[in-house]
Structures are given as C-alpha cells and as structure tokens.
Design an enzyme around this catalytic site. Structure first.
Site, PDB file in Angstrom:
ATOM      1  N   LYS A 227       0.694  -1.165  -0.027  1.00 41.26           N
ATOM      2  CA  LYS A 227      -0.055  -0.115   0.046  1.00 41.26           C
ATOM      3  C   LYS A 227       0.919   1.191  -0.101  1.00 41.26           C
ATOM      4  O   LYS A 227       2.112   1.108   0.282  1.00 41.26           O
ATOM      5  CB  LYS A 227      -0.828  -0.017   1.164  1.00 41.26           C
ATOM      6  CG  LYS A 227      -0.145   0.047   2.578  1.00 41.26           C
ATOM      7  CD  LYS A 227       0.320   1.185   3.289  1.00 41.26           C
ATOM      8  CE  LYS A 227       1.109   1.192   4.594  1.00 41.26           C
ATOM      9  NZ  LYS A 227       2.085   2.199   4.814  1.00 41.26           N
TER      10      LYS A 227
ATOM     11  N   PRO B 255       8.941  -4.204  -0.942  1.00 44.24           N
ATOM     12  CA  PRO B 255      10.081  -3.602  -0.316  1.00 44.24           C
ATOM     13  C   PRO B 255       9.807  -3.872   1.181  1.00 44.24           C
ATOM     14  O   PRO B 255       8.951  -3.640   1.772  1.00 44.24           O
ATOM     15  CB  PRO B 255      10.153  -2.219  -0.608  1.00 44.24           C
ATOM     16  CG  PRO B 255       9.281  -1.844  -1.519  1.00 44.24           C
ATOM     17  CD  PRO B 255       8.221  -3.204  -1.675  1.00 44.24           C
TER      18      PRO B 255
ATOM     19  N   GLY C 299       9.877  -0.858   4.201  1.00 39.96           N
ATOM     20  CA  GLY C 299       9.902   0.409   3.115  1.00 39.96           C
ATOM     21  C   GLY C 299       8.555   1.250   3.285  1.00 39.96           C
ATOM     22  O   GLY C 299       8.267   1.996   2.562  1.00 39.96           O
ATOM     23  N   GLY C 300       7.786   1.046   4.344  1.00 34.28           N
ATOM     24  CA  GLY C 300       6.601   1.814   4.705  1.00 34.28           C
ATOM     25  C   GLY C 300       5.551   1.453   3.527  1.00 34.28           C
ATOM     26  O   GLY C 300       4.377   2.181   3.536  1.00 34.28           O
ATOM     27  N   MET C 301       5.604   0.240   3.141  1.00 36.61           N
ATOM     28  CA  MET C 301       4.603  -0.176   2.025  1.00 36.61           C
ATOM     29  C   MET C 301       3.885  -1.527   2.614  1.00 36.61           C
ATOM     30  O   MET C 301       2.787  -2.294   2.086  1.00 36.61           O
ATOM     31  CB  MET C 301       5.092  -0.527   1.017  1.00 36.61           C
ATOM     32  CG  MET C 301       5.786   0.648   0.200  1.00 36.61           C
ATOM     33  SD  MET C 301       6.231   0.284  -1.407  1.00 36.61           S
ATOM     34  CE  MET C 301       4.693   0.376  -2.140  1.00 36.61           C
ATOM     35  N   ALA C 302       4.094  -2.009   4.238  1.00 35.92           N
ATOM     36  CA  ALA C 302       3.297  -2.756   4.827  1.00 35.92           C
ATOM     37  C   ALA C 302       3.512  -4.125   4.423  1.00 35.92           C
ATOM     38  O   ALA C 302       2.494  -4.832   4.437  1.00 35.92           O
ATOM     39  CB  ALA C 302       1.732  -2.373   4.708  1.00 35.92           C
ATOM     40  N   GLY C 303       4.565  -4.401   3.987  1.00 34.79           N
ATOM     41  CA  GLY C 303       4.863  -5.805   3.352  1.00 34.79           C
ATOM     42  C   GLY C 303       4.608  -6.963   4.254  1.00 34.79           C
ATOM     43  O   GLY C 303       4.070  -8.016   4.017  1.00 34.79           O
TER      44      GLY C 303
ATOM     45  N   SER D  74       2.743  -6.737   7.221  1.00 38.13           N
ATOM     46  CA  SER D  74       1.350  -6.816   7.529  1.00 38.13           C
ATOM     47  C   SER D  74       0.603  -7.632   6.235  1.00 38.13           C
ATOM     48  O   SER D  74      -0.334  -8.172   6.419  1.00 38.13           O
ATOM     49  CB  SER D  74       0.754  -5.394   7.455  1.00 38.13           C
ATOM     50  OG  SER D  74       1.388  -4.488   8.703  1.00 38.13           O
ATOM     51  N   ALA D  75       1.061  -7.251   4.924  1.00 39.39           N
ATOM     52  CA  ALA D  75       0.307  -7.976   3.929  1.00 39.39           C
ATOM     53  C   ALA D  75       0.614  -9.507   3.981  1.00 39.39           C
ATOM     54  O   ALA D  75      -0.331 -10.189   3.589  1.00 39.39           O
ATOM     55  CB  ALA D  75       1.024  -7.467   2.660  1.00 39.39           C
TER      56      ALA D  75
ATOM     57  N   ASP E 130      -1.874  -2.348   9.871  1.00 36.65           N
ATOM     58  CA  ASP E 130      -2.340  -2.121   8.656  1.00 36.65           C
ATOM     59  C   ASP E 130      -2.945  -3.379   8.211  1.00 36.65           C
ATOM     60  O   ASP E 130      -3.519  -3.499   6.746  1.00 36.65           O
ATOM     61  CB  ASP E 130      -0.977  -2.043   7.771  1.00 36.65           C
ATOM     62  CG  ASP E 130      -0.302  -0.470   8.039  1.00 36.65           C
ATOM     63  OD1 ASP E 130      -1.104   0.612   8.370  1.00 36.65           O
ATOM     64  OD2 ASP E 130       0.775  -0.392   7.950  1.00 36.65           O
TER      65      ASP E 130
HETATM   66  P1  ATP Z   1       4.783  -0.377   7.827  1.00 41.08           P
HETATM   67  O1  ATP Z   1       4.434   0.426   6.582  1.00 41.08           O
HETATM   68  O2  ATP Z   1       3.400  -1.099   8.272  1.00 41.08           O
HETATM   69  O3  ATP Z   1       5.318   0.376   8.778  1.00 41.08           O
HETATM   70  P2  ATP Z   1       6.882  -1.590   6.263  1.00 41.08           P
HETATM   71  O4  ATP Z   1       6.672  -1.674   4.963  1.00 41.08           O
HETATM   72  O5  ATP Z   1       7.780  -0.354   6.769  1.00 41.08           O
HETATM   73  O6  ATP Z   1       5.620  -1.470   7.394  1.00 41.08           O
HETATM   74  P3  ATP Z   1       7.600  -4.383   6.844  1.00 41.08           P
HETATM   75  O7  ATP Z   1       8.122  -4.690   5.408  1.00 41.08           O
HETATM   76  O8  ATP Z   1       6.177  -4.764   7.062  1.00 41.08           O
HETATM   77  O9  ATP Z   1       7.846  -2.747   7.147  1.00 41.08           O
HETATM   78  O10 ATP Z   1       8.755  -4.850   7.697  1.00 41.08           O
HETATM   79  C1  ATP Z   1       9.290  -4.165   8.872  1.00 41.08           C
HETATM   80  C2  ATP Z   1      10.147  -5.335   9.722  1.00 41.08           C
HETATM   81  O11 ATP Z   1       9.264  -6.354  10.146  1.00 41.08           O
HETATM   82  C3  ATP Z   1      11.215  -5.866   8.804  1.00 41.08           C
HETATM   83  O12 ATP Z   1      12.427  -5.076   8.889  1.00 41.08           O
HETATM   84  C4  ATP Z   1      11.100  -7.274   9.304  1.00 41.08           C
HETATM   85  O13 ATP Z   1      12.094  -7.499  10.312  1.00 41.08           O
HETATM   86  C5  ATP Z   1       9.959  -7.611  10.047  1.00 41.08           C
HETATM   87  N1  ATP Z   1       9.000  -8.362   9.335  1.00 41.08           N
HETATM   88  C6  ATP Z   1       8.218  -9.463  10.053  1.00 41.08           C
HETATM   89  N2  ATP Z   1       7.605 -10.334   9.023  1.00 41.08           N
HETATM   90  C7  ATP Z   1       7.795  -9.792   8.020  1.00 41.08           C
HETATM   91  C8  ATP Z   1       7.165 -10.114   6.623  1.00 41.08           C
HETATM   92  N3  ATP Z   1       6.757 -11.029   6.518  1.00 41.08           N
HETATM   93  N4  ATP Z   1       7.874  -9.596   5.667  1.00 41.08           N
HETATM   94  C9  ATP Z   1       8.621  -8.365   5.792  1.00 41.08           C
HETATM   95  N5  ATP Z   1       9.289  -8.081   6.902  1.00 41.08           N
HETATM   96  C10 ATP Z   1       8.819  -8.455   8.114  1.00 41.08           C
END
Ligand code: ATP
Length: 309
Positions: free
Chosen positions: A16, A104, A107-111, A113-114, A146
């Site tokens: 997202k 990513p 990266g702030g794209m909630a990977g 959470s996805a 998210d």
């Molecule tokens: P948000 O936008 O929700 O703040 P984000 O995109 O910044 O999230 P994520 O990619 O969700 O961050 O990952 C943040 C941290 O969560 C990663 O550095 C990793 O250590 C941990 N993590 C736990 N499970 C996962 C997963 N399935 N995929 C990616 N990272 C994960």
C-alpha cells in the site's frame, strides 16, 4: 459429491501507499491515533501455505527480490498470524509458509502486514473455515494496524491505529513511480522522531482530508497529487536527509505529487499515465540519488486466493 480437502493455498496480497497520513498526539499508552487514506497498489507478495506432517510445527521459506532482512522465525508477521489463527480456531499448527516477496521490506509499504493478511485468508481456505469479513478483521487487528486494510485492499480510510477501516469511493487508476531504498527505516524510530520534532507543540486530533476524498471520487489525479500529505514525512527526512533530494527530483520532473509512503523510506510519485511513469523512472535512475526505481498502479483488490491445490 466429494469435497477434496486442499493441501496448499496460494494467496496474492498487495502493498500500500498512504495518500494521507495524519498523526494525532501521543496517547498515554505511547501510541498515536491516526487518520489515513490507504491505496493498495500493484506490488504483490505471494504467500503459499501447505499442510505438513503432524508435529512438524510451522516453518517459513522466503524467496524473491525483496527477501533480504525478512525473519524466518516467529517474529515473521505471517507466522504470528498463523499462530493466532491456529489458536483461535483450534487448527493444527503444522504448516509450511512460503513467502515470495516483491513488496519492499521496511519500506513503509506494509509488506509484513500484507503477508499476515494473506496468511489469515490462506488458512481460512486451507481449513475451509468460511470465516466472515468481521471474523478475519478481528484476527487481523490483533497483529498490526495495517493488516485489516490489506484483507480488503482498494481505497479506504483507516482510523484509530489505522485498523478501523472504512472503504472509500475512488474512480480511475493512479500511476505511481516508487523510489526504493536499500536500507529500511524502523517505524517506531520514525514515531519517536515525530514526537521529538513536536515537543512543546499542541497537536490537534487528525481528520480525513475531504478535498482528497472528493478528488478520488472524481478521478482527478492532479487534485489527488496536490492533496497528498504525510505527517511522518518530516520525521523520516530528519532521520534520512537524502530523502529530500529524492522528493525534489520527482518535483523537478513533473510528478503530480511526491510523498513518503507510511514511515518511509519508499518515496512514491504520482504521475499522470504509464508513459509519464516511464519518463520519471528513467529520470530518477539517471539522477544517481536512487538505488531502485519501480512502477505500480492502484487501487487493486486486497488479499485473494489465486490457487488451491
Ligand atoms: P509499515 O508500512 O506497516 O510500517 P513497513 O513496510 O515499513 O511496514 P515491513 O516490510 O512490514 O515494514 O517490515 C518491517 C520489519 O518487520 C522488517 O524489517 C522485518 O524485520 C519484520 N518482518 C516481520 N515479518 C515480515 C514479513 N513477512 N515481511 C517483511 N518483513 C517482516
């Protein structure tokens, strides 16, 4: 009629961007109330969940372009989701979770959470639970703010911690160019920085930006570009000053709007069409300030089953 029991389910789930992220004052429990407008975009992880031998427990396999830094233990949000699902619905916790990552990491794209949202849906199908939307949301909001949005995808307003999701009407397709950083930013660190930057200031409770919602409704990408806003942007730029340079390059090359997604460090540029996306991607790549540039469009649906075997 025979009902065959599935052995494996594949769920595709998007990442997202936040078109609006307004952060309220820090509450007594240390968290912040937010109002956010999410848009699910076409960068997907594929999560395959298979049954394994009784007593084998949960194991995780991670592959794909964005697998670096993803934990393969119980701190993985997909594992967390699987454990809550198994506990809540009394399911055998003998599973292989295979995550093919394109979203990513950090990266702030909630990977993460996805992947948790994908796991909830995959287990619902693997064990033919037939859960309602509300039941899946209840599990999702236990994992992270998210996660509920990524079950439904599309465009939605998130309130509370971002987990109280109401879908929003949006017309048309929005084209994005995304500047990815090789090093992520920690979401708690960015929230700590916003608290530091706001010290001594009175922070008003957040509200949905009606101008943005109206622009989405009328498919006005120029107005959407102007209305993009993220209260975490100053904090992310303060921790990572190079992000400012990236935001500037986008503006210089005619992006309709430039914004840091969520807590960053991904920078999202809204452009008018695919051709404009390609031009900006080339300009960003040759500017030398960015590692990886990718393109995506939205809104797209949330987690969905793409294969049952
Ligand atoms: P948000 O936008 O929700 O703040 P984000 O995109 O910044 O999230 P994520 O990619 O969700 O961050 O990952 C943040 C941290 O969560 C990663 O550095 C990793 O250590 C941990 N993590 C736990 N499970 C996962 C997963 N399935 N995929 C990616 N990272 C994960």
């Amino acid at each position: 009629m025979s009902h065959s029991v599935p052995n494996a389910v594949v769920v595709r789930v998007p990442g997202k961007v936040n078109l609006q992220l307004s952060v309220g004052p820090k509450e007594s429990d240390g968290f912040h109330g937010v109002v956010t407008v999410f848009q699910a975009i076409s960068l997907f992880d594929d999560v395959t969940i298979s049954r394994t031998e009784i007593g084998s427990g949960i194991s995780v396999k991670i592959s794909g372009d964005q697998s670096h830094g993803v934990p393969a233990d119980e701190t993985n949000l997909a594992v967390k989701a699987a454990l809550i699902m198994c506990d809540t619905y009394d399911l055998p916790a003998d599973l292989l979770i295979d995550i093919k990552k394109t979203i990513p990491v950090a990266g702030g794209m909630a990977g993460g959470s996805a992947d948790a949202a994908a796991t909830i849906l995959a287990l619902d199908h693997l064990y033919t639970l037939g859960l309602s939307r509300d039941e899946m949301h209840a599990v999702a909001s236990k994992i992270g703010s998210d996660v509920p949005f990524l079950l439904g995808g599309g465009t939605a307003v998130g309130r509370g911690r971002g987990d109280e999701v109401t879908s929003a009407l949006s017309r048309g397709t929005y084209h994005w160019v995304l500047a990815l950083s090789s090093v992520g930013l920690s979401t708690p660190a960015v929230y700590n920085e916003i608290d530091r930057l706001r010290e001594g200031l009175v922070v008003a409770p957040p509200h949905a930006n009606e101008y943005l919602l109206q622009a989405l409704l009328s498919s006005d990408s120029v107005a959407v570009g102007r209305a993009l806003s993220n209260d975490l942007q100053a904090a992310a730029c303060s921790l990572r000053p190079a992000l400012r340079l990236i935001l500037d390059v986008g503006e210089e090359y005619g992006a309709l709007g430039s914004i840091i997604s969520g807590s960053g460090p991904t920078v999202a540029f809204l452009v008018s069409d695919e051709e404009h996306a390609l031009d900006l991607a080339v300009a960003l790549t040759s500017s030398g300030v960015i590692g990886t540039v990718t393109r995506a469009s939205g809104p797209v649906p949330g987690a969905r089953v793409v294969e049952v075997r």
